[in-house]
Structures are given as structure tokens and as C-alpha cells.
Scaffold this motif. Structure first.
Motif, short mmCIF file in Angstrom:
data_model
loop_
_atom_site.label_atom_id
_atom_site.label_comp_id
_atom_site.label_asym_id
_atom_site.label_seq_id
_atom_site.Cartn_x
_atom_site.Cartn_y
_atom_site.Cartn_z
N LYS A 1 0.84 -1.25 0.18
CA LYS A 1 -0.23 0.00 -0.17
C LYS A 1 0.85 1.54 0.01
CE LYS A 1 -4.04 1.82 0.35
NZ LYS A 1 -4.08 3.27 0.13
N ASP A 2 1.78 1.16 0.98
CA ASP A 2 2.77 2.54 0.65
C ASP A 2 3.42 2.57 -0.70
OD1 ASP A 2 2.27 2.88 3.45
OD2 ASP A 2 4.20 2.14 4.43
N LEU A 3 3.75 1.60 -1.21
CA LEU A 3 4.58 1.74 -2.55
C LEU A 3 3.45 2.34 -3.45
CD1 LEU A 3 6.53 -1.54 -3.19
CD2 LEU A 3 7.32 0.63 -3.52
N ALA B 1 8.32 -4.69 -7.81
CA ALA B 1 7.85 -3.23 -7.42
C ALA B 1 9.03 -2.47 -6.82
CB ALA B 1 6.51 -2.92 -7.16
N THR B 2 9.21 -3.21 -5.54
CA THR B 2 10.38 -2.58 -4.71
C THR B 2 11.58 -2.41 -5.26
OG1 THR B 2 9.42 -3.75 -2.84
CG2 THR B 2 11.53 -3.06 -2.38
N ALA B 3 11.96 -3.43 -6.29
CA ALA B 3 13.36 -3.54 -6.79
C ALA B 3 13.39 -2.31 -7.94
CB ALA B 3 13.78 -4.61 -7.31
N LEU B 4 12.39 -2.53 -8.71
CA LEU B 4 12.40 -1.61 -9.86
C LEU B 4 12.56 0.10 -9.83
CD1 LEU B 4 10.57 -3.98 -12.41
CD2 LEU B 4 13.12 -3.63 -12.14
N VAL B 5 11.73 0.14 -8.88
CA VAL B 5 11.52 1.81 -8.59
C VAL B 5 12.58 2.41 -7.60
CG1 VAL B 5 8.90 1.37 -8.65
CG2 VAL B 5 9.76 1.36 -6.52
N SER B 6 13.29 1.73 -7.25
CA SER B 6 14.51 2.06 -6.37
C SER B 6 15.60 2.32 -6.89
CB SER B 6 14.75 0.89 -5.40
OG SER B 6 15.80 1.35 -4.37
N ASP B 7 16.25 3.74 -6.67
CA ASP B 7 17.39 4.23 -7.13
C ASP B 7 18.61 3.25 -6.64
OD1 ASP B 7 16.10 6.28 -8.50
OD2 ASP B 7 16.03 7.70 -6.84
N ASP B 8 18.38 2.65 -5.51
CA ASP B 8 19.65 1.83 -4.86
C ASP B 8 19.56 0.63 -5.34
OD1 ASP B 8 20.23 4.00 -3.24
OD2 ASP B 8 18.68 3.51 -1.98
N PHE B 9 18.78 0.09 -6.43
CA PHE B 9 18.94 -1.29 -6.85
C PHE B 9 20.01 -1.18 -7.91
CE2 PHE B 9 17.54 -4.60 -9.78
CZ PHE B 9 17.58 -5.59 -9.01
N ASP C 1 0.79 4.07 -2.88
CA ASP C 1 0.43 5.30 -2.65
C ASP C 1 1.62 6.57 -2.99
OD1 ASP C 1 -2.21 4.65 -1.82
OD2 ASP C 1 -1.79 4.67 0.07
N ASN C 2 2.78 5.99 -2.77
CA ASN C 2 3.73 7.20 -2.80
C ASN C 2 4.82 7.14 -4.04
OD1 ASN C 2 3.28 8.17 0.09
ND2 ASN C 2 3.90 6.25 0.72
N ASN C 3 4.67 6.24 -4.84
CA ASN C 3 5.24 6.04 -5.82
C ASN C 3 4.62 5.80 -7.21
OD1 ASN C 3 7.26 4.60 -8.13
ND2 ASN C 3 8.94 5.06 -6.03
N PRO C 4 4.83 6.67 -8.11
CA PRO C 4 3.78 6.61 -9.31
C PRO C 4 4.15 5.39 -10.20
CG PRO C 4 4.72 8.97 -9.03
CD PRO C 4 5.23 7.98 -7.91
N LYS C 5 5.53 5.03 -10.14
CA LYS C 5 6.03 4.00 -11.02
C LYS C 5 5.55 2.52 -10.54
CE LYS C 5 10.82 5.84 -12.62
NZ LYS C 5 12.01 5.49 -12.24
N ALA C 6 5.34 2.69 -9.15
CA ALA C 6 5.14 1.37 -8.46
C ALA C 6 3.51 1.24 -8.84
CB ALA C 6 5.36 1.43 -6.87
N LYS C 7 2.85 2.43 -8.74
CA LYS C 7 1.27 2.61 -8.65
C LYS C 7 1.08 1.76 -10.29
CE LYS C 7 -2.72 5.62 -8.83
NZ LYS C 7 -2.97 5.08 -10.29
N ALA C 8 1.91 2.34 -11.33
CA ALA C 8 1.71 1.84 -12.63
C ALA C 8 1.73 0.43 -12.85
CB ALA C 8 2.58 2.57 -13.62
N LEU C 9 2.96 -0.34 -12.06
CA LEU C 9 3.03 -1.73 -12.10
C LEU C 9 1.73 -2.66 -11.37
CD1 LEU C 9 6.73 -2.09 -11.38
CD2 LEU C 9 5.74 -2.35 -13.43
N PHE C 10 1.26 -1.72 -10.24
CA PHE C 10 0.14 -2.41 -9.48
C PHE C 10 -1.02 -2.50 -10.63
CE2 PHE C 10 2.56 -2.09 -6.05
CZ PHE C 10 2.46 -2.98 -5.04
N ASP C 11 -1.40 -1.41 -11.10
CA ASP C 11 -2.40 -1.34 -12.10
C ASP C 11 -2.12 -2.20 -13.14
OD1 ASP C 11 -3.62 0.51 -10.44
OD2 ASP C 11 -2.94 2.43 -11.55
N GLN C 12 -1.08 -2.37 -13.80
CA GLN C 12 -0.88 -3.30 -14.79
C GLN C 12 -1.01 -4.63 -14.44
OE1 GLN C 12 2.90 -2.60 -16.28
NE2 GLN C 12 2.76 -3.97 -18.23
N ALA C 13 -0.85 -4.98 -13.35
CA ALA C 13 -0.81 -6.29 -12.72
C ALA C 13 -2.19 -6.87 -12.71
CB ALA C 13 -0.17 -6.75 -11.33
#
Length: 290
Positions: A18-20, A70-78, A22-34
């Protein structure tokens, strides 16, 4: 060197992602796509569903995969030097290192979940956790039983999961306690994952994997079947198919990654189970999460 690792079934929890979202547009796009790909509102179940709803086979595996990727792909630290995943997590790892695209990875995970569910319905079967026995002792006891029961998950030294028919697992648990196991506890799972009883699912998944386009990995994936790093697409496919009926060699995979230079393990996805296992395998390495 950094090894990024991805959890398997059992890491899910109500409200995950849920946090991902709500707070990350890239993650939101992946959830909607799924949600679109699967044809049902996976994200709604993840955010609002009960623990029981999250245990549904068609939900659990895609949910953990989606959260992890989503956690990996939206992170700048990945920035992995190598990747690995525990069972289901191997699919997340393959999307994260560019071998699979997100859409194909999700479809394969969904097909895998359904195939495993069908295999579970063919024969009543289960798994059990065994604590504080050497691997060789567990293997020897399982091999002595005249029913299907095998070592399935080598999680860390002194923690091994066995898998097989209900009768085989029950007999094995008694014998393992007699052999000195601190615990030999039947788990609340729907079937004998990573055992010969998953053969129907393996055959079904093999066809799906063969028809999927695999890309060139950005870094090696250390696979469950042989605990070795792979970049050859044909080897990766073969190992991914074999994984359903073969044991998860997590202890050996972590040891291989450390031998190849990994000094930091970063867990991507729900929970911190893998960090705990890595520390038990080698207390000298650093563990963290994205």
C-alpha cells in the motif's frame, strides 16, 4: 559486492504494497498493470484483504512477486552484482536482472500458482519443518521411508523443510524426532512443494516457460536447483522448470554468492525472512532491505 535476494511464499501480509502504491507513481503503474494482466483486483486484495484471502494460491504468489519486483524496479538503490530468489522469488529475481520482462514474469508466476494448486488437488500432501538436525541425517531418514518424502528446502544450517505425501511426512517426523530433531512440525500448507508430487505442475510450467522470450541477464542469477550463478538463457530455463520438483538449495546458494564476492545481501519484497536466514548461514555478512 551486493547480492539482491527475493522472498518466496509465506512472506505475504495484509496491507502489503500500500505504501509503495500511494507514494510512488512507477509502483502504482505496475500494480495497475498487474490487475489488468491477471483479470482481477490483486492490488485490492493486497491492500484490504484478510490474511486468509492472501493465502489463496492465485493471490499469494502473484502478490509476493508484484511487491518484490516493484520494490526493486522503483528504487534508485537497486544496483545488483548478483541476484537470487527463494522458490517463487527466483521469478522476481529474473525480472529484476532483466531476464524476464514484468508482464511475462507475472503471467508465468500466475500459471505456476495455478499448476501447483492443481497438482496439490491430485494427492493429499504436505510439508514439515525440521530443526536442529544435520542435513545428511534428514536425507537419510527420508530415504528410508517407503513413501514419498524428500528434503525440499535447505533454508539454513539446522533448518530444513521436508515434503511429500501426508503419510510419508508423518512417518518422517516421528523418525526425525527419534533421531534427535528439536522439532519436526507439519506446516499449514496446501501440498508437497519441491517434491516429485509436483511433476504435473512441472510439465505444465515447462510448456509456458518454453513459449516465453527470455532476455540477456544484466548479472548472474543463483538458482535454487544447483546453487550456482547462471547467465546462459537455456540453463536458466532448464533450472526454472526443474525447480518445481527439486529442492530449494538456499543455504548453498548464499554460500556460493559469498564465495563469489557478495558481502552485502539486500532483501527486496515483503518481510525480512531471508535476512534472518542469510545471517544464520554466515553471520559475517551485512544484510539490509530496500
Amino acid at each position: 559486492m551486493k547480492a539482491f535476494v527475493f522472498p518466496g511464499q509465506g512472506a505475504q501480509f495484509p496491507g502489503m504494497g500500500k505504501d509503495l502504491y500511494d507514494n510512488n507513481p512507477k509502483a502504482k503503474a505496475l500494480f495497475d498493470q498487474a490487475d489488468d494482466i491477471l483479470g482481477f483486483h490483486l492490488s485490492k486484495i493486497m491492500f484490504e484483504g484478510s490474511a486468509e484471502e492472501l493465502k489463496q494460491t492465485k493471490v499469494t504468489q502473484p502478490a509476493i512477486f508484484l511487491h518484490s519486483v516493484a520494490t526493486a524496479l522503483v528504487s534508485d538503490d537497486f544496483n545488483p552484482d548478483m541476484v537470487a530468489g527463494h522458490s517463487l522469488g527466483e521469478f522476481s529475481a529474473l525480472v529484476a536482472n532483466g531476464t524476464l520482462n514484468f508482464e511475462d514474469g507475472l503471467r508465468l508466476v500466475s500459471q505456476r500458482a495455478m499448476a501447483m494448486q492443481k497438482a496439490c488437488e491430485l494427492q493429499e500432501s504436505t510439508m514439515a519443518a525440521v530443526l536442529a538436525l544435520p542435513d545428511a541425517t534428514v536425507e537419510e531418514v527420508c530415504g528410508s521411508i517407503d513413501d514419498v518424502v524428500v528434503a525440499a528446502n535447505y533454508n539454513c544450517p539446522g533448518q530444513l523443510v521436508i515434503s511429500g505425501s501426508v503419510k510419508g511426512v508423518e512417518i518422517a517426523c516421528e523418525k526425525l524426532k527419534e533421531a534427535g530433531a528439536k522439532r519436526a512440525l507439519v506446516l499449514p500448507v496446501g501440498g508437497a512443494f519441491h517434491s516429485p508430487l509436483m511433476e504435473p505442475a512441472r510439465e505444465e510450467l515447462a510448456a509456458a516457460i518454453e513459449s516465453t522470450v527470455f532476455g540477456t541477464p544484466k548479472c548472474a542469477v543463483y538458482q535454487n536447483v544447483d546453487a550456482k550463478g547462471h547467465t546462459d538463457i537455456n540453463d536458466i530455463k532448464t533450472n526454472l522448470v526443474a525447480q518445481l520438483t527439486a529442492p530449494v538449495r538456499w543455504t548453498q546458494s548464499v554460500q556460493s554468492m559469498i564465495a563469489d564476492g557478495a558481502s552485502t545481501f539486500v532483501e527486496c519484497g515483503p518481510g525480512k525472512v531471508l535476512q534472518g536466514l542469510v545471517k544464520k548461514i554466515d553471520g559475517g555478512v551485512e544484510t539490509t532491505s530496500l
